[in-house]
Each structure stands twice: as structure tokens, then as C-alpha cells.
Motif scaffolding. Structure first.
Motif, PDB file in Angstrom:
ATOM      1  N   LEU A 100      48.663  40.185  41.706  1.00 32.81           N
ATOM      2  CA  LEU A 100      48.094  38.940  41.217  1.00 32.81           C
ATOM      3  C   LEU A 100      47.144  38.326  42.247  1.00 32.81           C
ATOM      4  O   LEU A 100      46.062  37.830  41.895  1.00 32.81           O
ATOM      5  N   ILE A 101      47.536  38.368  43.511  1.00 35.65           N
ATOM      6  CA  ILE A 101      46.654  37.838  44.559  1.00 35.65           C
ATOM      7  C   ILE A 101      45.376  38.662  44.647  1.00 35.65           C
ATOM      8  O   ILE A 101      44.271  38.114  44.830  1.00 35.65           O
ATOM      9  N   ARG A 102      45.496  39.975  44.483  1.00 37.14           N
ATOM     10  CA  ARG A 102      44.300  40.834  44.515  1.00 37.14           C
ATOM     11  C   ARG A 102      43.371  40.559  43.327  1.00 37.14           C
ATOM     12  O   ARG A 102      42.171  40.846  43.391  1.00 37.14           O
ATOM     13  N   ALA A 103      43.934  40.019  42.246  1.00 38.74           N
ATOM     14  CA  ALA A 103      43.106  39.671  41.092  1.00 38.74           C
ATOM     15  C   ALA A 103      42.372  38.346  41.279  1.00 38.74           C
ATOM     16  O   ALA A 103      41.366  38.094  40.595  1.00 38.74           O
ATOM     17  N   MET A 104      42.832  37.513  42.199  1.00 40.71           N
ATOM     18  CA  MET A 104      42.310  36.160  42.298  1.00 40.71           C
ATOM     19  C   MET A 104      40.817  36.069  42.645  1.00 40.71           C
ATOM     20  O   MET A 104      40.149  35.140  42.182  1.00 40.71           O
ATOM     21  N   PRO A 105      40.228  36.974  43.450  1.00 40.32           N
ATOM     22  CA  PRO A 105      38.792  36.868  43.692  1.00 40.32           C
ATOM     23  C   PRO A 105      37.954  36.928  42.420  1.00 40.32           C
ATOM     24  O   PRO A 105      36.813  36.442  42.395  1.00 40.32           O
ATOM     25  N   ASP A 106      38.496  37.495  41.350  1.00 40.44           N
ATOM     26  CA  ASP A 106      37.754  37.649  40.095  1.00 40.44           C
ATOM     27  C   ASP A 106      38.217  36.675  39.017  1.00 40.44           C
ATOM     28  O   ASP A 106      37.864  36.840  37.847  1.00 40.44           O
ATOM     29  N   VAL A 107      38.984  35.665  39.413  1.00 37.43           N
ATOM     30  CA  VAL A 107      39.548  34.722  38.450  1.00 37.43           C
ATOM     31  C   VAL A 107      39.142  33.302  38.840  1.00 37.43           C
ATOM     32  O   VAL A 107      39.315  32.899  39.989  1.00 37.43           O
ATOM     33  N   ALA A 108      38.625  32.561  37.875  1.00 43.10           N
ATOM     34  CA  ALA A 108      38.220  31.176  38.120  1.00 43.10           C
ATOM     35  C   ALA A 108      39.395  30.244  37.851  1.00 43.10           C
ATOM     36  O   ALA A 108      39.438  29.521  36.851  1.00 43.10           O
ATOM     37  N   ALA A 109      40.373  30.290  38.732  1.00 38.94           N
ATOM     38  CA  ALA A 109      41.586  29.486  38.564  1.00 38.94           C
ATOM     39  C   ALA A 109      42.261  29.345  39.914  1.00 38.94           C
ATOM     40  O   ALA A 109      41.880  29.997  40.892  1.00 38.94           O
ATOM     41  N   ARG A 110      43.259  28.476  39.958  1.00 38.10           N
ATOM     42  CA  ARG A 110      44.117  28.422  41.132  1.00 38.10           C
ATOM     43  C   ARG A 110      45.468  28.990  40.756  1.00 38.10           C
ATOM     44  O   ARG A 110      45.857  28.997  39.583  1.00 38.10           O
ATOM     45  N   LEU A 111      46.187  29.471  41.734  1.00 40.93           N
ATOM     46  CA  LEU A 111      47.489  30.097  41.533  1.00 40.93           C
ATOM     47  C   LEU A 111      48.543  29.336  42.321  1.00 40.93           C
ATOM     48  O   LEU A 111      48.405  29.153  43.531  1.00 40.93           O
ATOM     49  N   LEU A 112      49.585  28.910  41.633  1.00 35.81           N
ATOM     50  CA  LEU A 112      50.741  28.303  42.276  1.00 35.81           C
ATOM     51  C   LEU A 112      51.875  29.322  42.278  1.00 35.81           C
ATOM     52  O   LEU A 112      52.241  29.846  41.223  1.00 35.81           O
ATOM     53  N   VAL A 113      52.396  29.610  43.463  1.00 36.03           N
ATOM     54  CA  VAL A 113      53.457  30.595  43.629  1.00 36.03           C
ATOM     55  C   VAL A 113      54.725  29.847  44.039  1.00 36.03           C
ATOM     56  O   VAL A 113      54.836  29.361  45.171  1.00 36.03           O
TER      57      VAL A 113
END
Length: 224
Positions: free
Chosen positions: A63-76
Motif C-alpha cells: 500500500l505504501i508503494r502504491a502511494m506515489p501514484d495515489v492522490a490521497a492520504r493514508l492513515l495507518v
């Protein structure tokens, strides 16, 4: 077994499939149905949420590796032995401005955390993830869910294209594509979230689970 998928994919249960009965796990949905969103750091970005112990099979690294291509923030949310590794990966990929590790969340605040999110993601990578009760909590909160196909209950709980999306495990590109698809389609998110909540209330609550177990015991006793 908790899902038909688990029976099919298990080398131990599949030969005994004709003697297995499926009783899906359930939760008490009440705390999650009408929770007020937990106040979080302000953001103009939509919010992705992961909740769970930080163990290798949860797949948060994907999921973290996907984040550069996602226009969102992630709460873990949660904690565990993989947290330092995942935090280091976020630094390596320069996404620390959009990936926030919250630590353990109290039972009182957990429903409010779900209520503050837009999409729930459980990116498990192996069948050690046997079911995914957090998916039920997210569904009770009305969230669309994204999970992976590992041959267990994850893809039984999340109905692909109905209550969420199911992608291959350890595939950051596929995960990013699925997340972006939901983020780009608010109406689809609402529809999947509503479908998930309806499925949970009809099939995946604690009283339903208990009633199914009781029915099995009654059948066994009456067959003597």
C-alpha cells in the motif's frame, strides 16, 4: 470454516469439503453505524484507512508503494513489529507527508476513525490473513473496501464490484489503480459502501453467526 474460499484453498480442508460447514464470522455493527468522524489533521485530500496489527502478512508495504501514484492520504492505525520497516519505506519513497502512522486506537475512537475515512484498504499478501474482521467494521461504517485475493475470507467478505474491489496481492500498481478508480468515482464509493453495510447487516453480524453455530449443534444432536 469461516468462508467457502478457505475450504477450497486449504490443502487440509479441501479433501474434507463435503463434511465442512461454513459459518462466516460476524461483529456487532452498532458502534459503527452512526459514529461521528474523529477530528484529524486537516487535509484537502481524500482519506485511505488501514487498521490492524503491523505484521508482515498485512501487506501495508504494498500500500505504501502504491502511494506515489495515489492522490490521497493514508492513515495507518495499529502497531506491531513491522511498523519501523513500514515507516522507513514511507521515508524512502518520500510519502511521509501523506502517510501517517496513528498507533493503537482506543475502542471508543475506532468507529469515529472509520467514519473519517473515504476508502478502507486491507492489502494482505498471504493466506495468513484468514478473514479480515476489520473489513466488517469498515462495511458497518459504510466504507467501500479494497482487499486482495489470497484464497481466504478477504475475497468472500468483499464482493468484487459490489461492496468493493479485489486485486492481486503484492501488486502496488493494481492497488493504486483500484484506489484511484474509487477516488475518481464518489457515486460508486457511496453505492459500494451502502451495499457493504447492507450485506453486513443481513449476513455478517454476531447474532447471525451464533444462530448458525447453534443450528449446526441442533442438527448434530437431532441426527443421533
Amino acid at each position: 470454516a469461516s468462508s467457502p474460499n478457505y475450504i477450497t484453498s486449504s490443502p487440509y480442508l479441501s479433501p474434507l469439503a463435503d463434511r465442512c460447514t461454513v459459518v462466516p464470522l460476524g461483529i456487532d455493527p452498532a458502534p459503527f453505524l452512526h459514529a461521528e468522524p474523529l477530528p484529524l489533521l486537516s487535509s484537502d485530500l481524500p482519506t485511505l484507512l488501514f487498521v490492524g496489527r503491523h505484521r508482515y502478512y498485512k501487506g501495508v508495504d504494498t500500500l505504501i508503494r502504491a502511494m506515489p501514484d495515489v492522490a490521497a492520504r493514508l492513515l495507518v492505525a495499529g502497531d506491531g513489529p513491522m511498523r519501523p520497516t513500514w515507516e522507513a519505506l514511507a521515508v524512502e519513497l518520500s510519502v511521509t507527508d501523506r502517510v501517517q502512522f496513528l498507533g493503537d486506537i482506543s475502542d471508543a475512537d475506532l468507529p469515529r476513525l472509520y467514519a473519517a475515512a473515504d476508502v478502507f484498504v486491507l492489502p494482505s499478501n498471504v493466506r495468513a490473513e484468514a478473514y479480515g474482521l476489520v473489513l466488517l467494521e469498515a462495511m458497518a461504517a459504510g466504507l467501500p473496501c479494497i482487499t486482495t485475493e489470497v484464497g481466504t475470507g478477504t475475497s468472500f467478505v468483499v464482493q468484487h464490484g459490489i461492496t468493493g474491489l479485489v486485486v492481486p496481492p503484492q501488486d502496488a500498481r493494481a492497488l493504486a489503480t483500484a484506489v484511484s478508480h474509487l477516488l475518481d468515482n464518489p457515486a460508486l464509493r457511496r453505492e459500494m459502501g451502502a451495499n457493504g453495510r447492507a450485506r453486513l447487516l443481513a449476513e455478517l453480524t454476531t447474532p447471525t453467526m451464533v444462530a448458525r453455530v447453534e443450528a449446526i449443534y441442533r442438527e448434530m444432536v437431532n441426527s443421533q
